[in-house]
Design a protein around this motif. Structure first.
Motif, short mmCIF file in Angstrom:
data_model
loop_
_atom_site.label_atom_id
_atom_site.label_comp_id
_atom_site.label_asym_id
_atom_site.label_seq_id
_atom_site.Cartn_x
_atom_site.Cartn_y
_atom_site.Cartn_z
N GLN A 23 1.33 3.81 0.87
CA GLN A 23 0.34 3.99 -0.20
C GLN A 23 0.92 4.94 -1.25
OE1 GLN A 23 -0.92 5.33 3.18
NE2 GLN A 23 -0.65 3.16 3.65
N ARG A 24 0.58 4.64 -2.46
CA ARG A 24 1.10 5.47 -3.55
C ARG A 24 0.18 5.37 -4.75
NH1 ARG A 24 4.48 0.68 -4.44
NH2 ARG A 24 4.36 0.10 -6.66
N SER A 70 5.39 8.65 -9.83
CA SER A 70 4.63 8.09 -8.72
C SER A 70 4.45 9.16 -7.65
CB SER A 70 5.36 6.88 -8.14
OG SER A 70 4.67 6.35 -7.03
N TYR A 71 3.28 9.16 -7.01
CA TYR A 71 3.04 10.04 -5.87
C TYR A 71 2.88 9.18 -4.63
CZ TYR A 71 0.97 13.38 -2.66
OH TYR A 71 0.72 14.17 -1.57
N ARG A 72 3.77 9.39 -3.67
CA ARG A 72 3.74 8.58 -2.47
C ARG A 72 3.01 9.32 -1.37
NH1 ARG A 72 5.57 4.11 -0.64
NH2 ARG A 72 6.62 3.67 -2.60
N ILE A 73 1.94 8.68 -0.85
CA ILE A 73 1.17 9.30 0.22
C ILE A 73 1.95 9.26 1.52
CG2 ILE A 73 -1.01 9.18 1.49
CD1 ILE A 73 -2.24 7.94 -1.05
N ASP A 118 11.78 4.98 5.81
CA ASP A 118 13.15 5.33 5.46
C ASP A 118 13.80 4.33 4.52
OD1 ASP A 118 12.96 7.56 7.03
OD2 ASP A 118 13.87 6.62 8.81
N ALA A 119 13.24 3.10 4.43
CA ALA A 119 13.85 2.10 3.58
C ALA A 119 13.64 2.40 2.10
CB ALA A 119 13.29 0.70 3.90
N VAL A 120 12.63 3.20 1.76
CA VAL A 120 12.34 3.53 0.38
C VAL A 120 13.23 4.69 -0.05
CG1 VAL A 120 10.58 4.25 -1.27
CG2 VAL A 120 9.99 2.71 0.62
N PRO A 121 14.04 4.55 -1.09
CA PRO A 121 14.92 5.64 -1.52
C PRO A 121 14.13 6.87 -1.93
CG PRO A 121 15.57 3.55 -2.51
CD PRO A 121 14.26 3.31 -1.85
N ASP A 122 14.78 8.02 -1.81
CA ASP A 122 14.11 9.28 -2.16
C ASP A 122 13.69 9.31 -3.62
OD1 ASP A 122 14.55 10.02 0.43
OD2 ASP A 122 16.31 11.28 -0.02
N SER A 123 14.41 8.62 -4.48
CA SER A 123 14.06 8.64 -5.90
C SER A 123 12.68 8.10 -6.15
CB SER A 123 15.08 7.82 -6.70
OG SER A 123 15.08 6.47 -6.27
N ALA A 124 12.16 7.20 -5.27
CA ALA A 124 10.82 6.65 -5.44
C ALA A 124 9.76 7.48 -4.72
CB ALA A 124 10.78 5.21 -4.93
N GLY A 125 10.17 8.58 -4.09
CA GLY A 125 9.21 9.47 -3.45
C GLY A 125 9.25 9.40 -1.94
N GLU A 126 9.30 10.57 -1.30
CA GLU A 126 9.22 10.62 0.15
C GLU A 126 7.75 10.79 0.55
OE1 GLU A 126 13.04 12.66 1.84
OE2 GLU A 126 12.20 13.95 0.26
N ASP A 127 7.52 10.89 1.88
CA ASP A 127 6.15 11.04 2.37
C ASP A 127 5.51 12.27 1.74
OD1 ASP A 127 6.57 8.86 3.87
OD2 ASP A 127 6.60 9.87 5.81
N VAL A 186 -2.01 0.14 -2.15
CA VAL A 186 -2.23 0.41 -0.74
C VAL A 186 -1.62 -0.70 0.08
CG1 VAL A 186 -4.32 1.77 -1.13
CG2 VAL A 186 -4.49 -0.71 -0.80
N GLY A 187 -1.11 -0.33 1.24
CA GLY A 187 -0.52 -1.27 2.18
C GLY A 187 -0.16 -0.55 3.45
N PRO A 188 0.15 -1.28 4.51
CA PRO A 188 0.51 -0.64 5.77
C PRO A 188 1.78 0.19 5.64
CG PRO A 188 0.06 -2.98 6.06
CD PRO A 188 0.16 -2.74 4.59
N ASN A 189 1.93 1.14 6.54
CA ASN A 189 3.17 1.89 6.59
C ASN A 189 4.24 1.06 7.30
OD1 ASN A 189 1.81 4.07 5.45
ND2 ASN A 189 1.19 4.85 7.47
N GLY A 190 5.49 1.40 7.08
CA GLY A 190 6.57 0.67 7.72
C GLY A 190 6.78 -0.68 7.06
#
Length: 731
Positions: free
Chosen positions: A538-539, A563-566, A570-579, A497-501
């Motif tokens: 959060q994921r 991984s499931y990304r809650i 945009d800095a996180v690549p799609d391979s690691a999960g979108e919103d 868990v952590g802040p968004n952005g």
């Protein structure tokens, strides 16, 4: 009879000492100590008072420490102080060398002596023989009709000449100068003389370094023509030396190369480089008489037990020079100076470095110059509950000749607590707070280009970031003994868990550009390399590892995770999960069903259609008589908003090696780019290697192309004579 026994012991020690001194003609040995008692065994020992001689006859054996002397008879004359041993004399040294002789005569002070039918067997099975050996003036050992060969005799016909040997009319060993000097020497192959020299000399084996010429080499290439090299080594002092190695070429003249090395009380340093005036091709233009060269300076020095400092400067006149002249080549040449310290689990470093590109695509004016990079890492000791504090701090100053500049202060403070329950499950709680402050100019928040064209991006901006994160993970290893072996299953789940952005475009991305999502960073809190980007939001991470260990060499291991990304940014690549989405599936499989078979597979699969996004397949199969290696790599084209992008890559490498006879082996390999359907490199080789001789024949085809570096066909022939160095031919 005590005086008689003392005379016997003195004579035996003298015999052992002269043998040891003669053995040093070929190999350095420990001196014989007269304080250690000698043990004598013989069928008969006689002391003649009238002649003042001590004689031992019949299977004489003298043991002195770990040295053993065997002879048919041994005599010591107390009046003339002369020791004589004869009849199948042999001396076994502690290191394993064995000396043989028919007759030995030496004075008690070891200054004068003679050996007839001198032979020696070294620990590596090399053989040295001489008709006789004479010791003169306490420092010269003169041998006559000397033969040396490291080749073992033929098993079917021991009298047949070895593969190669050296014969000399006379050999003198000067123990004061520590030199071996040959007169009228010739080298024979299969008993046929091929090389003759009236005189040559070289240091004896007790000398580890001596000034003189080293093994030469020559070759051929389209760019340089015929080339010839003969290095000269200068031992300036016990702590310093210099090697000068000019390269003579028919098409590009002379290339002067050299290396200076030195050791100090606290460290060491070296200076290497090359220089020439030659032609250089740039595109369609050829420039004549252009200075070309390179420099490589490095050193490392200990300040005390904790601190050390060092430097490594690497530069070249142009980015194709190293490849054209076959020097050591890297994609980027890095020059740096550093200070670092180690204390327990804590570490500190301060570095400054810069880069020089070695490809036509590199713009050196846009490569970073770091002044400085400071890092500190602290890991505390476990507390009463098992918790442990950790902290990191750093500072970075980065500039470019053309492009954006940035300065950064950063720190992280965290605490981790592992707990093992009664069932064996392991729960771990980790909390950390990251803090960063940036001052940057030339940053365009709409692009990650280091030299953006928009002039409005030239202004200076200050940015700060305070980012807390927490993770709670649980894993439960389970084991059982199955019919195939011992099985271990370990599922694992983690909540982060952590802040968004947390990754605004105003923060330049310098050290987090090469993002790669795979099985190695699935459970990391921050999956980005470096600090400029952070895995925000959060994921939930989850995966499982299954391993089975059979008897002998067999085992298998597999991991599968996702991984499931809650939510994310945009800095996180799609391979690691979108919103609100799942990440790609990552995993690895390692299998060894047999002793000579290893299989591996690392992958990343699309979460929707399971298509391959990344695949790495490897195989190693076969015993030394026939070995096969295959490596396949596939990387899908990825272009994400804030990470490095590259085109699709697909490559295969195959290699076959075979030791098809006792001394013969062959190999073949090829690397091929499947995206462009182009062969990158092909190699073929045939090797003969026995105990004293090596021939390595290689053919190679390179398809690399970069201005004056063109596709090239090469043939290498390496011939090595054991103890004499090697002869290298290239085409």
């Amino acid at each position: 009879m005590r005086g008689d026994r003392r005379g016997i012991r003195w004579g035996l020690l003298c015999v052992l000492a002269i043998f040891a001194s003669l053995l040093r003609v070929a190999w350095a040995q420990e001196p014989v100590s007269r304080e250690i008692p000698a043990l004598l065994q013989a069928d008969d020992v006689v002391y003649d008072k009238e002649l003042q001689t001590v004689t031992a006859r019949g299977e004489v054996e003298v043991a002195h420490g770990e040295r053993i002397l065997l002879a048919d008879s041994l005599t010591y004359n107390l009046d003339t102080d002369v020791i004589t041993a004869q009849g199948d004399v042999s001396l076994l040294e502690p290191s394993g060398e064995v000396i043989f002789a028919d007759y030995v005569e030496v004075t008690g002070d070891l200054r004068e002596g003679a050996i007839r039918s001198f032979r020696m067997l070294l620990t590596d099975r090399s053989r040295l023989a001489a008709a006789n050996a004479v010791r003169v003036d306490g420092r010269l050992t003169q041998m006559r009709k000397v033969v040396f060969s490291p080749c073992e005799p033929c098993r079917e016909d021991p009298e047949r000449a070895p593969l190669w040997q050296i014969k000399a009319e006379r050999v003198t060993h000067d123990q004061q100068e520590k030199m071996l000097k040959y007169r009228n020497a010739r080298m024979e192959l299969f008993g046929v003389p091929v090389i003759y020299t009236p005189y040559f000399e070289h240091p004896d084996p007790t000398v580890k370094r001596k000034s003189g010429f080293l093994s030469p080499s020559f070759g051929f290439s389209d760019e340089l023509g015929t080339r010839f090299q003969i290095p000269y080594y200068w031992a300036i002092s016990p702590q310093r030396d210099l090697t000068v190695e000019p390269i003579y070429t028919t098409k590009q003249g002379v290339v002067m190369t050299g290396q200076y090395r030195a050791r100090t009380t606290g460290g060491q340093y070296s200076l290497a480089g090359s220089a020439t005036v030659a032609d250089k091709t740039t595109g369609r233009e050829t420039k004549t008489d252009v200075f070309r060269g390179h420099l490589d300076v490095e050193g490392e020095f200990n300040i005390d037990r904790i601190w050390r400092w060092g430097f490594d400067a690497r530069r070249t006149s142009d980015d194709t020079y190293l490849r054209v002249y076959d020097f050591e080549f890297d994609r980027f040449l890095r020059s740096e100076a550093y200070l670092e310290g180690f204390r327990g689990s804590n570490y500190f470093s301060a570095r400054t470095f810069s880069y020089q590109g070695q490809s036509r695509r590199d713009e050196d004016r846009e490569l970073p110059i770091v002044l400085p990079e400071i890092r500190y890492s602290y890991v505390g000791k476990p507390g009463t509950a098992g918790g442990r504090f950790f902290a990191e701090a750093g500072a970075l100053g980065l500039t470019r000749i053309d492009g954006r500049d940035s300065r950064r202060l950063s720190s992280s403070v965290g605490w981790t607590l592992p707990y093992t329950d009664n069932l064996g499950g392991i729960t771990e709680l980790t909390t950390v707070v990251h803090g960063d402050v940036y001052a940057a100019n030339g940053v365009d928040e709409t692009t990650d280009a280091v030299n953006p064209p928009d002039a409005s991006a030239a202004g200076e901006d200050f940015q700060g970031r305070l980012f807390p994160q927490a993770a709670l993970s649980y894993r439960y290893p389970m084991a059982r003994q199955g019919f195939l072996g011992r099985e271990v299953l370990e599922p694992r789940v983690q909540l982060v868990v952590g802040p968004n952005g947390g990754n605004p475009g105003e923060i330049p991305n310098e050290d987090s550009r090469d993002f790669e999502f795979d099985d190695t960073n699935l459970f990391r809190l921050n999956r980005f390399p470096g600090r400029d980007r952070i895995s925000s939001g959060q994921r939930i991470d989850y995966g499982a590892t299954y391993s089975i260990f059979g008897e002998g060499y067999s085992y298998a291991s597999a991991f599968l995770g996702q991984s499931y990304r809650i939510n994310s940014d945009d800095a996180v690549p799609d391979s690691a999960g979108e919103d609100g989405d799942f990440s790609d599936i990552v995993g690895r499989v390692d299998v060894r069903p047999l002793r000579y078979l290893d299989l591996s597979y690392r992958f990343r699969l699309d979460e929707d259609n399971f298509s391959a996004q990344r695949s790495e397949i490897g195989m190693r199969a076969g015993p030394p008589s026939l070995q096969t290696r295959i490596d396949y790599t596939f990387l899908k084209d990825e272009t994400d908003s804030d990470s490095a992008s590259f085109g699709q890559r697909e490559e295969i490498y195959a290699e076959v090696r075979s030791r098809f006879a006792r001394y013969w082996s062959a190999y073949a390999s090829q690397r091929r780019d499947l995206t462009t359907n182009q062969t990158l490199r092909t190699r073929l080789g045939l090797v003969y290697h026995d105990e004293c001789f090596l021939v390595d024949l290689r053919a190679q085809r390179d398809e690399f192309r970069d201005r004056d570096v063109e596709p090239d066909d090469q043939i290498f022939v390496t011939i090595t004579f054991k103890h004499l160095g090697q002869f290298v031919a290239e085409q």
